[in-house]
Motif scaffolding. Structure first.
Motif, PDB file in Angstrom:
ATOM      1  N   ARG A 186      49.157  51.885  33.810  1.00  0.00           N
ATOM      2  CA  ARG A 186      48.646  51.841  35.176  1.00  0.00           C
ATOM      3  C   ARG A 186      47.197  52.293  35.255  1.00  0.00           C
ATOM      4  O   ARG A 186      46.388  51.712  35.983  1.00  0.00           O
ATOM      5  N   MET A 187      46.859  53.349  34.539  1.00  0.00           N
ATOM      6  CA  MET A 187      45.537  53.950  34.668  1.00  0.00           C
ATOM      7  C   MET A 187      44.485  53.296  33.780  1.00  0.00           C
ATOM      8  O   MET A 187      43.297  53.313  34.106  1.00  0.00           O
ATOM      9  N   TYR A 188      44.892  52.720  32.647  1.00  0.00           N
ATOM     10  CA  TYR A 188      43.938  52.102  31.705  1.00  0.00           C
ATOM     11  C   TYR A 188      44.461  50.723  31.296  1.00  0.00           C
ATOM     12  O   TYR A 188      44.881  50.518  30.156  1.00  0.00           O
ATOM     13  N   PRO A 189      44.445  49.760  32.217  1.00  0.00           N
ATOM     14  CA  PRO A 189      45.068  48.457  31.923  1.00  0.00           C
ATOM     15  C   PRO A 189      44.238  47.528  31.067  1.00  0.00           C
ATOM     16  O   PRO A 189      44.772  46.578  30.498  1.00  0.00           O
ATOM     17  N   GLU A 190      42.933  47.756  30.953  1.00  0.00           N
ATOM     18  CA  GLU A 190      42.060  46.789  30.304  1.00  0.00           C
ATOM     19  C   GLU A 190      41.708  47.203  28.877  1.00  0.00           C
ATOM     20  O   GLU A 190      41.660  48.397  28.548  1.00  0.00           O
ATOM     21  N   GLY A 191      41.461  46.206  28.048  1.00  0.00           N
ATOM     22  CA  GLY A 191      41.035  46.462  26.680  1.00  0.00           C
ATOM     23  C   GLY A 191      39.536  46.679  26.592  1.00  0.00           C
ATOM     24  O   GLY A 191      38.772  46.365  27.500  1.00  0.00           O
ATOM     25  N   VAL A 192      39.093  47.218  25.477  1.00  0.00           N
ATOM     26  CA  VAL A 192      37.676  47.472  25.258  1.00  0.00           C
ATOM     27  C   VAL A 192      36.994  46.199  24.781  1.00  0.00           C
ATOM     28  O   VAL A 192      37.496  45.499  23.900  1.00  0.00           O
ATOM     29  N   GLY A 193      35.840  45.888  25.369  1.00  0.00           N
ATOM     30  CA  GLY A 193      35.055  44.746  24.904  1.00  0.00           C
ATOM     31  C   GLY A 193      34.302  45.079  23.631  1.00  0.00           C
ATOM     32  O   GLY A 193      34.190  46.248  23.231  1.00  0.00           O
ATOM     33  N   GLU A 194      33.766  44.072  22.994  1.00  0.00           N
ATOM     34  CA  GLU A 194      33.093  44.281  21.715  1.00  0.00           C
ATOM     35  C   GLU A 194      31.870  45.186  21.842  1.00  0.00           C
ATOM     36  O   GLU A 194      31.605  46.003  20.971  1.00  0.00           O
ATOM     37  N   ASP A 317      53.975  62.438  15.954  1.00  0.00           N
ATOM     38  CA  ASP A 317      54.195  60.995  15.863  1.00  0.00           C
ATOM     39  C   ASP A 317      53.972  60.323  17.215  1.00  0.00           C
ATOM     40  O   ASP A 317      53.320  59.275  17.309  1.00  0.00           O
ATOM     41  N   GLN A 318      54.526  60.921  18.278  1.00  0.00           N
ATOM     42  CA  GLN A 318      54.374  60.328  19.608  1.00  0.00           C
ATOM     43  C   GLN A 318      52.935  60.459  20.113  1.00  0.00           C
ATOM     44  O   GLN A 318      52.426  59.548  20.782  1.00  0.00           O
ATOM     45  N   LEU A 319      52.279  61.574  19.814  1.00  0.00           N
ATOM     46  CA  LEU A 319      50.869  61.723  20.174  1.00  0.00           C
ATOM     47  C   LEU A 319      50.017  60.673  19.461  1.00  0.00           C
ATOM     48  O   LEU A 319      49.083  60.104  20.044  1.00  0.00           O
ATOM     49  N   HIS A 320      50.344  60.421  18.209  1.00  0.00           N
ATOM     50  CA  HIS A 320      49.637  59.390  17.438  1.00  0.00           C
ATOM     51  C   HIS A 320      49.797  58.027  18.113  1.00  0.00           C
ATOM     52  O   HIS A 320      48.826  57.273  18.265  1.00  0.00           O
ATOM     53  N   ASP A 321      51.007  57.716  18.523  1.00  0.00           N
ATOM     54  CA  ASP A 321      51.257  56.431  19.177  1.00  0.00           C
ATOM     55  C   ASP A 321      50.447  56.299  20.466  1.00  0.00           C
ATOM     56  O   ASP A 321      49.849  55.246  20.733  1.00  0.00           O
ATOM     57  N   LEU A 322      50.404  57.360  21.265  1.00  0.00           N
ATOM     58  CA  LEU A 322      49.669  57.313  22.530  1.00  0.00           C
ATOM     59  C   LEU A 322      48.159  57.175  22.296  1.00  0.00           C
ATOM     60  O   LEU A 322      47.480  56.406  22.984  1.00  0.00           O
ATOM     61  N   LEU A 323      47.630  57.917  21.330  1.00  0.00           N
ATOM     62  CA  LEU A 323      46.199  57.806  21.028  1.00  0.00           C
ATOM     63  C   LEU A 323      45.869  56.420  20.468  1.00  0.00           C
ATOM     64  O   LEU A 323      44.790  55.866  20.748  1.00  0.00           O
ATOM     65  N   ARG A 324      46.787  55.853  19.687  1.00  0.00           N
ATOM     66  CA  ARG A 324      46.589  54.506  19.154  1.00  0.00           C
ATOM     67  C   ARG A 324      46.486  53.486  20.292  1.00  0.00           C
ATOM     68  O   ARG A 324      45.730  52.521  20.223  1.00  0.00           O
ATOM     69  N   ARG A 325      47.280  53.700  21.353  1.00  0.00           N
ATOM     70  CA  ARG A 325      47.229  52.816  22.514  1.00  0.00           C
ATOM     71  C   ARG A 325      45.937  53.024  23.313  1.00  0.00           C
ATOM     72  O   ARG A 325      45.389  52.069  23.869  1.00  0.00           O
ATOM     73  N   LEU A 326      45.483  54.271  23.399  1.00  0.00           N
ATOM     74  CA  LEU A 326      44.298  54.574  24.198  1.00  0.00           C
ATOM     75  C   LEU A 326      42.996  54.178  23.524  1.00  0.00           C
ATOM     76  O   LEU A 326      42.014  53.863  24.200  1.00  0.00           O
ATOM     77  N   VAL A 327      42.959  54.194  22.209  1.00  0.00           N
ATOM     78  CA  VAL A 327      41.692  53.984  21.506  1.00  0.00           C
ATOM     79  C   VAL A 327      41.126  52.599  21.776  1.00  0.00           C
ATOM     80  O   VAL A 327      39.902  52.392  21.703  1.00  0.00           O
TER      81      VAL A 327
END
Length: 431
Positions: A186-194, A317-327
């Motif tokens: 909800r808060m970060y729906p978009e991907g990072v551009g190049e 492990d779960q923190l890693h997954d969340l950071l992987r999604r946020l990066v």
């Protein structure tokens, strides 16, 4: 109105009584409907789905069902309280909200209580004795009560299995991760551009013309209606800056807004109504609260009184997954401008570095001296460095250097230090 509705939905979602109350209401409706059917059935009719005993037998069956259901309901309530206490002591008090939202436990309690209410209502429709001339036995109602009793036995078996599963660390951590992922989407729906870099909002020059303080009782900033804040600032022709972050504690009289420009036409009441202040943090807009819960569980597992580094690794492990999604997500700018390019709203949010520090700093400190924590954190940081955009690598490299310094302090022996410097997705294991 939108914030009030979302706040009410959050409170109802965490209320343990709502689903049982709906089950009781359904049981009352079913009871009256079945009694109407019974009134139209001949008393001498016999079928496989009808109770064939007399009034005394029907009373005995319904009395046994109602008394046993109260026993079941009391047992479910007692087990639930014990599970909440154990989860609070073993993991973190913040995870209790996850158990309070557990629909399976609520439904189990609702089935027991609604069966009790159904049996009581069916009892009142029995008239006469087994030898009486004018008598009425609600044959269909009694048969359905027996069916509900069998359903309750199956529900009780399922409930015991569900409770045994729900207190497992991996289940609790996965639930927190799933709720945090929904908030993250909800808060970060978009991907990072190049070529996109994280933007930083610049505040207007000069001193604010108006400072808005909080007039109510203390609480936590739960949600912010940014659209309404932006509309208020644009209509008044001013620039409004929200001071606290979502999740911050708001004491009485603390600063909420800073305003630049002619604020005489600004609707201050609308600004205040755009904020929802609650008793505790939630995952409606507060993605960092999910990280906070996972870090709390890791710290509790690493405490000397618990000494359970494997559970801490599961939290990492779960923190890693969340950071992987946020990066790979775009962090929306804190500044919003109108159609003419004039700055109207500054609404701060945590940046990428804030999430990394929240996820790593305390776990590294509390896990200093643990092979598992050192190796798992190194794997986390190196994995993120492989996929992070260039403008998000600085904090990861900083954390990696802090981890290396922590290992050097905790392991003076060079051989142990070399082992702790190895990246391992399992912590200390076969890799």
């Amino acid at each position: 109105m939108k914030l009030k509705l979302t706040g009410m939905a959050e409170r109802l979602g965490m209320s343990y009584w709502l689903l049982p109350a709906l089950c009781v209401a359904a049981a009352i409706g079913i009871s009256f409907a079945v009694q109407e059917l019974d009134a139209r059935l001949p008393q001498d009719r016999h079928a496989w789905y009808l109770f064939r005993g007399g009034p005394e037998g029907a009373r005995s069956v319904l009395s046994a069902v109602s008394s046993s259901m109260m026993t079941f309901a009391g047992l479910v309530f007692s087990v639930t309280i014990l599970v909440l206490q154990q989860a609070s002591n073993q993991f973190s008090p913040r995870v209790l909200r996850t158990f309070l939202r557990d629909r399976q436990s609520q439904l189990s309690l609702g089935i027991f209580v609604s069966t009790f209410v159904y049996a009581l209502l069916a009892l009142r429709s029995i008239r006469g004795t087994s030898e009486g001339i004018e008598r009425h036995v609600p044959s269909l109602s009694v048969w359905l009560a027996v069916v509900l009793a069998v359903l309750c036995v199956a529900t009780f078996i399922f409930y015991i299995h569900h409770v045994a599963q729900s207190i497992r660390a991996v289940v609790i951590l996965s639930r927190i991760r799933d709720e945090t992922c929904l908030c993250l989407e909800r808060m970060y729906p978009e991907g990072v551009g190049e070529d996109t870099e994280d933007s930083h909002a610049e505040r207007p020059e000069g001193h604010p013309s108006l400072l808005v303080t909080y007039p109510g009782s203390s609480g936590v900033l739960v949600t912010v209606d940014q659209e309404r804040l932006f509309a208020c600032a644009r209509e008044a022709g001013v620039t409004v800056a929200l001071v606290p972050l979502v999740g911050d504690f708001i004491p009485h009289g603390s600063m909420l807004f800073e305003v630049w420009g002619e604020a005489s036409e600004l609707d201050v009441e609308a600004l205040l109504e755009s904020l929802n202040i609650g008793p505790e943090r939630t995952l409606q807009q507060d993605t960092a609260f999910g990280f906070r819960q996972l870090v709390d569980i890791a710290e509790r597992a690493l405490s000397p009184g618990t000494n359970d580094p494997t559970t801490a690794i599961q939290a990492i492990d779960q923190l890693h997954d969340l950071l992987r999604r946020l990066v790979g997500r775009r962090f929306p700018s804190a500044a919003r401008k109108d159609e003419e390019g004039t700055l109207r709203l500054i609404c701060p949010r945590p940046d990428w570095s804030s999430y990394v520090r929240l996820a790593v700093d305390e776990v590294r400190k509390y896990g200093e001296g643990s092979f598992q924590v050192a190796q798992r954190l190194r794997f986390l940081l190196e994995d993120l460095l492989r996929v992070a955009p260039i403008f998000r690598r600085d904090e990861l490299e900083r954390q990696l250097s802090l981890l290396e310094a922590s290992v050097e302090r905790a392991f003076p022996d060079e051989r142990e230090a070399a082992m702790a410097h190895r990246a391992n997705p399992q912590g200390h294991g076969p890799h």
